[in-house]
Design a protein around this motif. Structure first.
Motif, short mmCIF file in Angstrom:
data_model
loop_
_atom_site.label_atom_id
_atom_site.label_comp_id
_atom_site.label_asym_id
_atom_site.label_seq_id
_atom_site.Cartn_x
_atom_site.Cartn_y
_atom_site.Cartn_z
N GLU A 12 -3.75 2.98 -4.57
CA GLU A 12 -4.23 3.72 -5.88
C GLU A 12 -3.61 5.05 -6.12
O GLU A 12 -3.26 5.30 -7.29
N THR A 13 -3.47 5.75 -5.03
CA THR A 13 -2.79 7.08 -5.10
C THR A 13 -1.38 6.82 -5.53
O THR A 13 -0.80 7.51 -6.55
N PHE A 14 -0.64 6.00 -5.03
CA PHE A 14 0.63 5.57 -5.36
C PHE A 14 0.66 4.93 -6.68
O PHE A 14 1.95 5.60 -7.57
N ILE A 15 -0.10 4.40 -7.34
CA ILE A 15 -0.25 3.80 -8.68
C ILE A 15 -0.52 5.08 -9.57
O ILE A 15 0.43 5.18 -10.57
N GLU A 16 -1.19 5.99 -9.27
CA GLU A 16 -1.53 7.41 -9.90
C GLU A 16 -0.03 8.20 -9.88
O GLU A 16 0.13 8.59 -10.99
N GLN A 17 0.42 8.18 -8.89
CA GLN A 17 1.81 9.07 -8.84
C GLN A 17 2.80 8.33 -9.64
O GLN A 17 3.49 8.98 -10.44
N LYS A 18 3.05 7.06 -9.71
CA LYS A 18 4.01 6.50 -10.64
C LYS A 18 3.74 6.79 -12.06
O LYS A 18 4.62 7.13 -12.74
N ALA A 29 13.65 8.53 -12.50
CA ALA A 29 13.77 7.14 -12.58
C ALA A 29 13.70 6.61 -11.21
O ALA A 29 13.07 5.42 -10.90
N ALA A 30 14.21 7.06 -10.23
CA ALA A 30 14.60 6.62 -8.89
C ALA A 30 13.31 6.84 -8.31
O ALA A 30 12.91 6.03 -7.52
N GLN A 31 12.48 7.83 -8.29
CA GLN A 31 11.28 7.86 -7.61
C GLN A 31 10.08 6.88 -8.18
O GLN A 31 9.44 6.10 -7.49
N VAL A 32 10.35 6.54 -9.54
CA VAL A 32 9.19 5.62 -9.96
C VAL A 32 9.61 4.14 -9.62
O VAL A 32 8.72 3.60 -9.19
N LYS A 33 10.96 3.93 -9.51
CA LYS A 33 11.50 2.64 -9.02
C LYS A 33 11.11 2.51 -7.67
O LYS A 33 10.60 1.30 -7.00
N ALA A 34 11.06 3.63 -6.80
CA ALA A 34 10.76 3.54 -5.30
C ALA A 34 9.27 3.12 -5.11
O ALA A 34 8.77 2.51 -4.16
N LEU A 35 8.37 3.92 -5.95
CA LEU A 35 7.11 3.55 -5.79
C LEU A 35 6.69 2.35 -6.39
O LEU A 35 5.85 1.83 -5.84
N GLY A 36 7.38 1.99 -7.41
CA GLY A 36 7.16 0.44 -7.55
C GLY A 36 7.27 -0.37 -6.69
O GLY A 36 6.66 -1.49 -6.41
N GLN A 37 8.47 -0.40 -6.05
CA GLN A 37 8.79 -1.30 -4.61
C GLN A 37 7.60 -1.42 -3.87
O GLN A 37 7.45 -2.10 -3.27
N LYS A 38 7.37 0.00 -3.57
CA LYS A 38 6.16 0.26 -2.54
C LYS A 38 4.98 -0.60 -2.83
O LYS A 38 4.28 -1.21 -2.19
N ILE A 39 4.71 -0.34 -4.22
CA ILE A 39 3.26 -0.90 -4.60
C ILE A 39 3.53 -2.56 -4.45
O ILE A 39 2.40 -3.12 -4.21
N ARG A 40 4.41 -2.97 -4.88
CA ARG A 40 4.61 -4.55 -4.79
C ARG A 40 4.66 -4.90 -3.52
O ARG A 40 4.21 -5.92 -3.24
N GLU A 41 5.22 -4.07 -2.57
CA GLU A 41 5.39 -4.44 -1.16
C GLU A 41 3.72 -4.73 -0.54
O GLU A 41 3.26 -5.44 0.04
N ILE A 42 2.83 -3.48 -1.08
CA ILE A 42 1.50 -3.27 -0.63
C ILE A 42 0.68 -4.39 -1.02
O ILE A 42 -0.17 -5.19 -0.54
N GLU A 43 1.04 -5.09 -2.33
CA GLU A 43 0.35 -6.10 -2.96
C GLU A 43 0.75 -7.42 -2.13
O GLU A 43 -0.17 -8.19 -2.06
N SER A 44 1.83 -7.48 -1.75
CA SER A 44 2.07 -8.83 -0.95
C SER A 44 1.60 -8.85 0.41
O SER A 44 1.00 -10.03 0.86
N TRP A 45 1.28 -7.51 0.81
CA TRP A 45 0.50 -7.53 2.33
C TRP A 45 -1.01 -7.77 1.97
O TRP A 45 -1.46 -8.72 2.79
N GLU A 46 -1.48 -7.36 0.91
CA GLU A 46 -2.80 -7.76 0.32
C GLU A 46 -2.98 -9.26 0.46
O GLU A 46 -3.97 -9.78 0.59
N ASN A 47 -1.94 -9.81 -0.24
CA ASN A 47 -2.06 -11.36 -0.61
C ASN A 47 -1.94 -12.19 0.72
O ASN A 47 -2.38 -13.22 0.61
N GLN A 48 -1.43 -11.61 1.88
CA GLN A 48 -1.00 -12.26 3.12
C GLN A 48 -2.40 -12.35 3.92
O GLN A 48 -2.64 -13.30 4.52
N ALA A 49 -2.96 -10.95 3.64
CA ALA A 49 -4.17 -10.78 4.67
C ALA A 49 -5.38 -11.75 4.13
O ALA A 49 -5.37 -12.22 3.05
#
Length: 77
Positions: A17-23, A57-77
């Motif tokens: 959630e913190t990452f989403i708010e930062q983005k 833009a680079a920071q937004v893109k990096a956070l977006g990637q991190k959020i997608r990665e976290i969501e993939s972990w959540e789907n695996q768990a």
């Protein structure tokens, strides 16, 4: 198939959630520079504004990637 998550992954999931708010904040800042760009006085000022936008833009893109990665972990768990 469930996989066990590492401690680091669990910590990042907790911070999602913190990452989403930062983005969102960075994206608002990025968009605010558009108005500044339209009213820039000279090429140097436009260059500085564009450089700031590119950095954001680079920071937004990096956070977006991190959020997608976290969501993939959540789907695996």
């Amino acid at each position: 198939m469930q996989t066990s998550l590492t401690e680091e992954q669990l910590e990042l999931i907790a911070q999602k959630e913190t990452f989403i708010e930062q983005k969102a904040r960075l994206l608002r800042e990025y968009k605010s520079y558009q108005n500044d760009l339209e009213f820039a006085q000279d090429d140097f000022e436009k260059y500085l504004i564009t450089a700031n936008r590119e950095k954001l833009a680079a920071q937004v893109k990096a956070l977006g990637q991190k959020i997608r990665e976290i969501e993939s972990w959540e789907n695996q768990a």
